[in-house]
Design a protein around this motif. Structure first.
Motif, PDB file in Angstrom:
ATOM      1  N   GLU A  13     -11.321  -1.595  -5.399  1.00 18.61           N
ATOM      2  CA  GLU A  13     -11.795  -2.693  -4.381  1.00 18.61           C
ATOM      3  C   GLU A  13     -11.968  -2.342  -3.414  1.00 18.61           C
ATOM      4  OE1 GLU A  13      -8.828  -6.025  -4.808  1.00 18.61           O
ATOM      5  OE2 GLU A  13      -9.525  -6.682  -7.064  1.00 18.61           O
ATOM      6  N   THR A  14     -11.006  -1.246  -2.351  1.00 24.55           N
ATOM      7  CA  THR A  14     -11.191  -0.421  -1.163  1.00 24.55           C
ATOM      8  C   THR A  14     -12.192  -0.057  -1.470  1.00 24.55           C
ATOM      9  OG1 THR A  14      -8.798  -0.821  -1.420  1.00 24.55           O
ATOM     10  CG2 THR A  14     -10.167   0.822  -0.167  1.00 24.55           C
ATOM     11  N   LEU A  15     -12.972   0.401  -2.227  1.00 24.90           N
ATOM     12  CA  LEU A  15     -14.167   1.991  -2.430  1.00 24.90           C
ATOM     13  C   LEU A  15     -15.151   1.191  -1.969  1.00 24.90           C
ATOM     14  CD1 LEU A  15     -13.610   4.172  -4.901  1.00 24.90           C
ATOM     15  CD2 LEU A  15     -13.490   4.772  -2.495  1.00 24.90           C
ATOM     16  N   ARG A  16     -15.412  -0.203  -2.601  1.00 27.14           N
ATOM     17  CA  ARG A  16     -16.449  -1.382  -2.691  1.00 27.14           C
ATOM     18  C   ARG A  16     -16.798  -1.113  -1.336  1.00 27.14           C
ATOM     19  NH1 ARG A  16     -16.990  -3.504  -8.820  1.00 27.14           N
ATOM     20  NH2 ARG A  16     -17.789  -2.379  -9.560  1.00 27.14           N
ATOM     21  N   ARG A  17     -15.374  -1.377  -1.140  1.00 27.47           N
ATOM     22  CA  ARG A  17     -14.991  -3.006   0.386  1.00 27.47           C
ATOM     23  C   ARG A  17     -15.474  -2.241   1.544  1.00 27.47           C
ATOM     24  NH1 ARG A  17     -10.559  -4.424   0.539  1.00 27.47           N
ATOM     25  NH2 ARG A  17      -9.383  -2.182   1.706  1.00 27.47           N
ATOM     26  N   GLU A  18     -15.007  -0.882   1.585  1.00 30.51           N
ATOM     27  CA  GLU A  18     -15.862  -0.232   2.183  1.00 30.51           C
ATOM     28  C   GLU A  18     -16.996   0.738   1.995  1.00 30.51           C
ATOM     29  OE1 GLU A  18     -13.553   0.887   5.388  1.00 30.51           O
ATOM     30  OE2 GLU A  18     -12.075  -0.199   5.236  1.00 30.51           O
ATOM     31  N   GLY A  19     -17.619   0.426   1.621  1.00 30.26           N
ATOM     32  CA  GLY A  19     -18.408   1.794   0.857  1.00 30.26           C
ATOM     33  C   GLY A  19     -18.027   2.912   0.416  1.00 30.26           C
ATOM     34  N   PRO A  20     -18.774   2.890  -0.847  1.00 24.10           N
ATOM     35  CA  PRO A  20     -17.925   4.155  -1.615  1.00 24.10           C
ATOM     36  C   PRO A  20     -18.865   5.780  -0.946  1.00 24.10           C
ATOM     37  CG  PRO A  20     -19.433   3.363  -2.799  1.00 24.10           C
ATOM     38  CD  PRO A  20     -18.952   2.205  -1.977  1.00 24.10           C
ATOM     39  N   ASP A  21     -19.894   5.573  -0.502  1.00 25.51           N
ATOM     40  CA  ASP A  21     -20.931   6.888   0.375  1.00 25.51           C
ATOM     41  C   ASP A  21     -20.577   6.941   1.584  1.00 25.51           C
ATOM     42  OD1 ASP A  21     -21.537   4.361   1.849  1.00 25.51           O
ATOM     43  OD2 ASP A  21     -23.413   5.037   1.471  1.00 25.51           O
ATOM     44  N   THR A  22     -19.286   5.969   2.237  1.00 22.20           N
ATOM     45  CA  THR A  22     -18.909   6.385   3.404  1.00 22.20           C
ATOM     46  C   THR A  22     -17.254   7.463   3.060  1.00 22.20           C
ATOM     47  OG1 THR A  22     -17.402   4.462   3.506  1.00 22.20           O
ATOM     48  CG2 THR A  22     -19.589   4.189   4.903  1.00 22.20           C
ATOM     49  N   ILE A  23     -16.597   7.788   2.370  1.00 21.70           N
ATOM     50  CA  ILE A  23     -15.245   8.182   1.646  1.00 21.70           C
ATOM     51  C   ILE A  23     -15.894   9.291   1.485  1.00 21.70           C
ATOM     52  CG2 ILE A  23     -13.337   8.059   0.391  1.00 21.70           C
ATOM     53  CD1 ILE A  23     -13.912   4.944   1.577  1.00 21.70           C
ATOM     54  N   ALA A  24     -15.311  10.240   2.533  1.00 23.83           N
ATOM     55  CA  ALA A  24     -14.886  11.632   2.046  1.00 23.83           C
ATOM     56  C   ALA A  24     -14.081  12.157   0.861  1.00 23.83           C
ATOM     57  CB  ALA A  24     -14.809  12.880   3.229  1.00 23.83           C
ATOM     58  N   ALA A  25     -12.436  11.827   0.907  1.00 17.70           N
ATOM     59  CA  ALA A  25     -12.236  12.018   0.412  1.00 17.70           C
ATOM     60  C   ALA A  25     -10.747  11.427   0.125  1.00 17.70           C
ATOM     61  CB  ALA A  25     -10.972  13.409   0.649  1.00 17.70           C
ATOM     62  N   PHE A  26      -9.728  11.653  -1.238  1.00 14.60           N
ATOM     63  CA  PHE A  26      -9.041  10.081  -1.737  1.00 14.60           C
ATOM     64  C   PHE A  26      -7.885  11.405  -1.238  1.00 14.60           C
ATOM     65  CE2 PHE A  26      -5.900   8.851  -5.067  1.00 14.60           C
ATOM     66  CZ  PHE A  26      -5.861   8.146  -5.143  1.00 14.60           C
ATOM     67  N   ILE A  27      -6.389  11.283  -1.095  1.00 16.91           N
ATOM     68  CA  ILE A  27      -5.568  12.325  -0.917  1.00 16.91           C
ATOM     69  C   ILE A  27      -3.644  11.138  -2.389  1.00 16.91           C
ATOM     70  CG2 ILE A  27      -4.548  11.409   1.158  1.00 16.91           C
ATOM     71  CD1 ILE A  27      -3.704  14.142   1.855  1.00 16.91           C
ATOM     72  N   ALA A  28      -3.163  11.796  -2.239  1.00 16.44           N
ATOM     73  CA  ALA A  28      -1.879  11.677  -3.013  1.00 16.44           C
ATOM     74  C   ALA A  28      -1.234  12.566  -3.261  1.00 16.44           C
ATOM     75  CB  ALA A  28      -2.888  10.712  -4.212  1.00 16.44           C
ATOM     76  N   GLU A  29       0.195  11.907  -3.395  1.00 17.64           N
ATOM     77  CA  GLU A  29       1.176  12.871  -3.914  1.00 17.64           C
ATOM     78  C   GLU A  29       0.704  12.114  -5.499  1.00 17.64           C
ATOM     79  OE1 GLU A  29       5.091  12.106  -0.863  1.00 17.64           O
ATOM     80  OE2 GLU A  29       3.867  11.166  -0.839  1.00 17.64           O
ATOM     81  N   PRO A  30       0.947  13.327  -5.901  1.00 14.91           N
ATOM     82  CA  PRO A  30       1.448  12.538  -7.629  1.00 14.91           C
ATOM     83  C   PRO A  30       3.007  12.563  -7.946  1.00 14.91           C
ATOM     84  CG  PRO A  30       0.492  15.221  -7.703  1.00 14.91           C
ATOM     85  CD  PRO A  30       0.417  14.626  -6.426  1.00 14.91           C
ATOM     86  N   VAL A  31       4.219  12.949  -7.204  1.00 10.50           N
ATOM     87  CA  VAL A  31       4.857  12.055  -7.505  1.00 10.50           C
ATOM     88  C   VAL A  31       5.374  11.457  -5.777  1.00 10.50           C
ATOM     89  CG1 VAL A  31       7.184  11.644  -7.975  1.00 10.50           C
ATOM     90  CG2 VAL A  31       6.193  13.098  -9.519  1.00 10.50           C
ATOM     91  N   ILE A  32       5.802  10.476  -5.466  1.00  6.67           N
ATOM     92  CA  ILE A  32       5.835  10.221  -3.904  1.00  6.67           C
ATOM     93  C   ILE A  32       6.949  10.829  -4.140  1.00  6.67           C
ATOM     94  CG2 ILE A  32       5.668   8.155  -2.455  1.00  6.67           C
ATOM     95  CD1 ILE A  32       3.472   6.490  -3.700  1.00  6.67           C
ATOM     96  N   GLY A  33       7.055  11.370  -2.779  1.00  2.15           N
ATOM     97  CA  GLY A  33       8.187  11.774  -2.374  1.00  2.15           C
ATOM     98  C   GLY A  33       9.277  10.534  -1.919  1.00  2.15           C
ATOM     99  N   SER A  34       9.510  10.962  -0.217  1.00  2.00           N
ATOM    100  CA  SER A  34      10.849  10.456   0.232  1.00  2.00           C
ATOM    101  C   SER A  34      10.236   9.097   0.674  1.00  2.00           C
ATOM    102  CB  SER A  34      11.240  10.869   1.839  1.00  2.00           C
ATOM    103  OG  SER A  34      10.518  11.549   2.600  1.00  2.00           O
ATOM    104  N   SER A  35       8.714   8.796   1.200  1.00  2.00           N
ATOM    105  CA  SER A  35       8.183   7.767   1.004  1.00  2.00           C
ATOM    106  C   SER A  35       8.588   6.399  -0.297  1.00  2.00           C
ATOM    107  CB  SER A  35       6.905   7.693   1.410  1.00  2.00           C
ATOM    108  OG  SER A  35       7.245   8.376   2.683  1.00  2.00           O
ATOM    109  N   ALA A  36       8.545   6.251  -1.034  1.00  2.00           N
ATOM    110  CA  ALA A  36       8.443   5.865  -2.409  1.00  2.00           C
ATOM    111  C   ALA A  36      10.132   6.012  -3.348  1.00  2.00           C
ATOM    112  CB  ALA A  36       8.113   5.323  -2.965  1.00  2.00           C
ATOM    113  N   GLY A  37      10.735   7.306  -2.941  1.00  2.00           N
ATOM    114  CA  GLY A  37      11.848   7.655  -3.657  1.00  2.00           C
ATOM    115  C   GLY A  37      11.230   8.702  -4.668  1.00  2.00           C
ATOM    116  N   ALA A  38      10.711   9.355  -4.798  1.00  2.00           N
ATOM    117  CA  ALA A  38      10.349   9.935  -6.197  1.00  2.00           C
ATOM    118  C   ALA A  38      10.028   9.391  -6.990  1.00  2.00           C
ATOM    119  CB  ALA A  38      11.376  10.970  -6.834  1.00  2.00           C
ATOM    120  N   SER A  39       8.985   8.301  -6.423  1.00  2.00           N
ATOM    121  CA  SER A  39       7.925   7.324  -7.785  1.00  2.00           C
ATOM    122  C   SER A  39       6.912   7.884  -8.716  1.00  2.00           C
ATOM    123  CB  SER A  39       7.330   5.869  -6.282  1.00  2.00           C
ATOM    124  OG  SER A  39       6.456   5.539  -7.153  1.00  2.00           O
ATOM    125  N   PRO A  40       7.199   7.853  -9.642  1.00  4.12           N
ATOM    126  CA  PRO A  40       6.191   7.947 -10.565  1.00  4.12           C
ATOM    127  C   PRO A  40       5.214   7.494 -10.286  1.00  4.12           C
ATOM    128  CG  PRO A  40       7.741   7.536 -11.890  1.00  4.12           C
ATOM    129  CD  PRO A  40       8.040   7.214 -10.348  1.00  4.12           C
TER     130      PRO A  40
END
Length: 454
Positions: free
Chosen positions: A201-228
């Protein structure tokens, strides 16, 4: 300030600009394994490996001696002019371990630097491909990617905007998988479809052809307490991004280098990124070291176009730092440290849940391998967080510190303002007996804290 023997212990009026300006800092004199010792002789169990950095423990002479050997040969060369044997060897070793397709590595000094470099690489590749309209990066909330201004912009931690908001770049965000606060009846069953739908939904709202990259932590660190992530999440994310021509960046600065029981967390969760970022445990705290891993076919596109990647920093590929990484990887191999982390990590996760989940105000215990998060809430039935003004995480961290247990706290994850959690990530060399000491001390400390809490 000096102790009875005249030894300098604390520097309350010293010249170092310390992060916390309201407390004095003990002076650490040495470390060994999972322990640190200060000038008063007090021992601390380093349950967070600093900031999940000290992967091979403190005082590791095997690693130090290898770095010393390199320093005697050459410590620094300009990475835009030269390469060195130790840098080439480290690149070969890291890429041999990496997820399929990642076959080139650049080495920098911090995770923030590596994230910035990865984003710049993604943007440059889009321009090389004749897609200059791809100017946006999608990041997740909660999440964290560094403290330099663009890396901080990517970090899904709204409370940082209190001070730095006008200086931060606009970044598109999407909700990150977070089991305790997902609102889903069955996170494992429904989580992937739920969060991938939100991303699409985010991609379609923004327009996917305006997005260069998607970044993510495979396991979120301290921001969400080792969230898998939920099962299947990253497979679906990767497929979605490929469909729209969006590059994927795996931020493994915290969760990489064996901490999850796999050298790369991406492999554990079937994430096949276009770029991968490492840091922290790669240098083990013996040198500031990070890495960006890229695909050869992407480099070939740059070679045919502009001829090179437009990025360089002073310590790019410096042998003083790459020697530390090579020494750390050699130690991993000699001591089978990833397998050790998987085995001891299973004991760690089991003991944490058995000891903590029944305690008052412990809302959740989650994690993978030797990284874990403990969320503290005012009411466990409703999952209502403590009001931020009560500073629960900071006060509990200070109480544990006095008892000789070093953990990492974080705040704001529940709703952008409120939320208290503790982050654990001891050195990978920790033994099961030391895990038991850690968990027992933590359990007693939490109970004592809330008995006196007001």
């Amino acid at each position: 300030m000096r102790d009875e023997a005249g030894t300098s212990v604390r520097y309350p009026q010293g010249n170092v600009l310390l992060r916390n300006l309201t407390r004095e800092f003990p002076v650490v004199t040495h470390g060994q394994g999972v322990h640190l010792f200060d000038a008063r002789g007090k021992r601390y169990l380093d349950a967070s490996a600093g900031a999940l950095v000290a992967s091979v423990g403190h005082g590791n002479r095997e690693v130090v001696e290898r770095i010393h050997e390199q320093l005697l040969r050459v410590a620094y060369v300009n990475g835009t002019h030269f390469t060195t044997d130790v840098t080439e060897q480290l690149a070969s070793r890291v890429c041999a371990l990496a997820p399929a397709g990642l076959s080139r590595a650049a080495f920098l000094c911090s995770g923030s630097e590596a994230v910035e470099a990865a984003v710049k690489f993604a943007r440059q590749l889009c321009v090389e491909r004749g897609q200059p309209q791809r100017t946006k990066v999608i990041a997740r909330v909660p999440g964290y990617h560094g403290n330099t201004l663009y890396a901080l912009s990517l970090s899904g931690r709204p409370h940082y905007k209190t001070f730095f908001g006008p200086m931060l770049a606009e970044v598109v965000t999407t909700p990150a998988p977070y089991p305790y606060r997902s609102g889903l009846e069955n996170y494992a069953r429904d989580g992937a479809a739920h969060y991938v739908k939100l991303l699409e939904e985010t991609l379609r709202r923004e327009g996917p052809d305006t997005i260069a990259a998607f970044i993510a932590e495979p396991v979120i660190g301290s921001s969400a307490g080792a969230s898998p992530p939920p099962p299947g999440y990253f497979e679906q994310v990767s497929a979605l991004c490929r469909e729209y021509g969006i590059l994927t960046i795996a931020d493994e600065v915290m969760c990489g280098c064996g901490r999850t029981g796999h050298f790369f967390a991406s492999e554990r969760f079937q994430f096949t990124p276009d770029l991968l970022v490492l840091g922290k445990g790669l240098g083990g705290g013996y040198a500031p070291l990070s890495a960006v891993l890229t695909r050869q076919d992407h480099l070939d596109e740059m070679r045919r176009g502009s001829g090179g990647f437009m990025h360089a920093q002073t310590y790019l590929q410096a042998p003083a730092i790459t020697a530390a990484g090579l020494a750390v990887l050699d130690y991993y191999e000699r001591h089978d440290l990833v397998a050790h982390a998987a085995q001891v990590g299973a004991h760690f996760q089991r003991r944490l849940r058995e000891s903590l989940l029944s305690l008052p105000h412990v809302g959740s215990v989650q994690g993978v391998g030797l990284m874990a998060g403990i969320e503290l809430v005012e009411d466990t039935a409703s999952r209502r967080p403590f009001p931020r003004a009560r500073k629960v995480a900071e006060r509990l961290l200070a109480a544990l510190f006095e008892q000789g247990l070093v953990v990492w706290s974080n705040t704001g994850h529940a709703d952008g303002t409120n939320g208290d959690l503790l982050m654990l990530g001891p050195p990978l060399v920790i033994t099961e007996a030391e895990v038991d000491e850690l968990v027992d001390t933590l359990s007693r400390g939490i109970q004592q804290f809330f008995q006196q809490f007001s």
